[in-house]
Enzyme design. Sequence first.
Site, PDB file in Angstrom:
ATOM      1  N   ASP A   9       0.588  -1.146  -0.049  1.00  0.00           N
ATOM      2  CA  ASP A   9       0.014  -0.027  -0.122  1.00  0.00           C
ATOM      3  C   ASP A   9       0.762   1.093  -0.091  1.00  0.00           C
ATOM      4  OD1 ASP A   9      -2.082   1.505   0.316  1.00  0.00           O
ATOM      5  OD2 ASP A   9      -1.919   1.804   2.409  1.00  0.00           O
ATOM      6  N   GLU A  69      -1.239  -1.676  -4.759  1.00  0.00           N
ATOM      7  CA  GLU A  69      -2.369  -0.662  -5.124  1.00  0.00           C
ATOM      8  C   GLU A  69      -2.226   0.454  -6.105  1.00  0.00           C
ATOM      9  OE1 GLU A  69      -5.353   2.202  -2.225  1.00  0.00           O
ATOM     10  OE2 GLU A  69      -5.121   0.047  -1.601  1.00  0.00           O
ATOM     11  N   ASP A 141      -2.114   0.845   7.523  1.00  0.00           N
ATOM     12  CA  ASP A 141      -1.328   1.054   6.032  1.00  0.00           C
ATOM     13  C   ASP A 141      -1.029  -0.553   6.030  1.00  0.00           C
ATOM     14  OD1 ASP A 141      -1.221   3.769   5.238  1.00  0.00           O
ATOM     15  OD2 ASP A 141      -0.539   3.915   7.085  1.00  0.00           O
TER      16      ASP A 141
END
Length: 176
Positions: A9, A69, A141
């Site tokens: 991420d 992502e 996160d």
Amino acid sequence: MARRILGIDPGSRITGFGVIDVIGQQRHYVASGCIRTPQGAPLTERVKVLVDGLFDVIATYRPTESAIEQVFVNVNPAATLMLGQARGACLSALVMRDLPVAEYTALQVKQSVVGHGKAPKEQVQYMVVTMLNLSGTPQADAADALAVALAHANHSGGAIGALARQGLRIKGGRLA
């Protein structure tokens, strides 16, 4: 055969990572955490911290594949640009270590892990804890990175996923 997936991420200040093992239909937690860049540091220093941090994660956990992502465009162009630069640093680290990389939008990750794309962060965290049978909740996160890894495990399984892992190009569920 076991697969070890590194989920990322990306963030310009905090980049989450999550590592899971996939054996058949089972998903097992390996590790998760965050790579934090120095606040207010120049871009070059932040990029170095991200690349070095991911090199360490890759060397420690030896993933066989990775997922990251995709960047979303928000109302602040400067923030979007910084996020894109952090993502680029992460992608560079992954390809420099010869890891296959899959990319997923936040919508795809949420749909895969929660069942719908409008899920709040807390619901994603809850599902990560539930799916991986964790005793506690990872930092936000790190949980997002684990969700990216889980989404990749869900999307890349089966015969089509096996063909894609062998280097064949898949488009719309068919060989392209």
